[in-house]
Motif scaffolding. Structure first.
Motif, PDB file in Angstrom:
ATOM      1  N   GLU A 149       2.096   5.445  60.534  1.00 60.08           N
ATOM      2  CA  GLU A 149       1.498   4.119  60.425  1.00 60.08           C
ATOM      3  C   GLU A 149       2.075   3.464  59.179  1.00 60.08           C
ATOM      4  O   GLU A 149       1.983   4.012  58.078  1.00 60.08           O
ATOM      5  CB  GLU A 149      -0.025   4.202  60.313  1.00 60.08           C
ATOM      6  CG  GLU A 149      -0.675   2.832  60.219  1.00 60.08           C
ATOM      7  CD  GLU A 149      -2.186   2.896  60.079  1.00 60.08           C
ATOM      8  OE1 GLU A 149      -2.858   1.896  60.368  1.00 60.08           O
ATOM      9  OE2 GLU A 149      -2.688   3.965  59.667  1.00 60.08           O
ATOM     10  N   LYS A 151       2.080   0.177  56.723  1.00 65.00           N
ATOM     11  CA  LYS A 151       1.331  -1.005  56.299  1.00 65.00           C
ATOM     12  C   LYS A 151       2.139  -1.763  55.256  1.00 65.00           C
ATOM     13  O   LYS A 151       2.511  -1.196  54.226  1.00 65.00           O
ATOM     14  CB  LYS A 151      -0.036  -0.612  55.725  1.00 65.00           C
ATOM     15  CG  LYS A 151      -0.975   0.015  56.738  1.00 65.00           C
ATOM     16  CD  LYS A 151      -2.319   0.348  56.102  1.00 65.00           C
ATOM     17  CE  LYS A 151      -3.265   0.969  57.127  1.00 65.00           C
ATOM     18  NZ  LYS A 151      -4.585   1.300  56.530  1.00 65.00           N
ATOM     19  N   GLU A 190      -1.928  -8.099  55.335  1.00 65.97           N
ATOM     20  CA  GLU A 190      -1.513  -6.708  55.524  1.00 65.97           C
ATOM     21  C   GLU A 190      -1.155  -6.510  56.990  1.00 65.97           C
ATOM     22  O   GLU A 190      -1.995  -6.668  57.864  1.00 65.97           O
ATOM     23  CB  GLU A 190      -2.629  -5.740  55.125  1.00 65.97           C
ATOM     24  CG  GLU A 190      -2.221  -4.282  55.239  1.00 65.97           C
ATOM     25  CD  GLU A 190      -3.344  -3.330  54.902  1.00 65.97           C
ATOM     26  OE1 GLU A 190      -3.433  -2.903  53.734  1.00 65.97           O
ATOM     27  OE2 GLU A 190      -4.153  -3.038  55.812  1.00 65.97           O
ATOM     28  N   SER A 192       0.138  -3.994  59.934  1.00 69.47           N
ATOM     29  CA  SER A 192       0.190  -2.572  60.285  1.00 69.47           C
ATOM     30  C   SER A 192       1.096  -2.372  61.501  1.00 69.47           C
ATOM     31  O   SER A 192       0.944  -3.058  62.512  1.00 69.47           O
ATOM     32  CB  SER A 192      -1.209  -2.033  60.584  1.00 69.47           C
ATOM     33  OG  SER A 192      -2.040  -2.135  59.449  1.00 69.47           O
TER      34      SER A 192
END
Length: 234
Positions: A149, A151, A190, A192
């Motif tokens: 993941e 970010k 932000e 992701s």
């Protein structure tokens, strides 16, 4: 010996509460719980595991077995309590789906032992543990490459749509945008992504290229499943 084997398969030893039935339920369920815990340890060596959770897998089976033994023939109540025990682990923190499966496996084996069918519980646990190990060894349904993941924090003035596509195509096999949220009262965003890297050794270089695009703001890379391995740049 024949009487003992009959007791393990007929359910007779759990028909009434006695010191002998308590010992048989606790011992048989504990041994099965230990086997389940060892399989969990084997299948989670790389991603890590909690010692408390491994111990819980051992203890859940005899605890549930004793509950069933004490309740006796009230099977509906027994199943309700068994389900409650299994869900306690996941009330405060989200659990991995595999962890949930191991919890229910331990609970089910304890329930079976408590009803007086320890031999059937042992056979079922053995078959299921073999299946789990085979699925782990063959990496069934696993993705090729490391999936993370990612970010990326960007200023509100940056048009993030497609801003990182060229860099992500260079270092990843595939990627997709998962979520966009505002932070710092809307001053930052932000973004992701779920990314599958081509080569883990290029992580630092990829991070440097991304920092050049997002104004050297915070970037975090972590494994999707456990979030144990993390890289922070700010």
């Amino acid at each position: 010996m024949e009487d003992f084997m009959y007791a393990l398969t007929s359910g007779d030893y759990a028909s009434q509460l006695s010191i002998k039935s308590v010992i048989e339920v606790v011992l048989s369920a504990s041994i099965i719980g230990l086997v389940i815990s060892l399989v969990y340890l084997f299948t989670h060596k790389k991603e890590g595991y909690s010692q408390a959770f491994c111990v819980s897998l051992i203890l859940l089976a005899p605890i549930v077995g004793m509950v069933i033994l004490v309740i006796g023939n009230n099977v509906a109540t027994a199943f309700s309590l068994a389900g409650a025990f299994a869900l306690v682990r996941f009330r405060s923190a989200p659990g991995d789906p595999k962890d949930i499966a191991f919890v229910f496996l331990s609970v089910t084996m304890g329930l079976t032992c408590g009803l007086g069918y320890a031999l059937y519980a042992a056979v079922a646990a053995l078959i299921l543990c073999v299946i789990i190990v085979l699925l782990h060894i063959t990496k069934y349904a696993g993705k090729k490459g490391s999936t993370y993941e990612l970010k990326i924090t960007v200023p509100e003035t940056l048009n993030y749509a497609g801003a990182f596509d060229d860099t992500l195509k260079k270092y990843t096999k595939n990627y997709r945008m998962v979520r966009v949220k505002s932070v710092d009262f809307g001053a930052l965003f932000e973004i992701s992504y779920s990314v599958t890297l081509k080569d883990d050794s290029n992580i630092r270089q990829m991070m440097d290229d991304l920092r050049a695009l997002n104004g050297n703001l915070k970037i975090m890379l972590s494994t999707e499943a456990t979030a144990v391995r993390s890289f922070h740049f700010q």
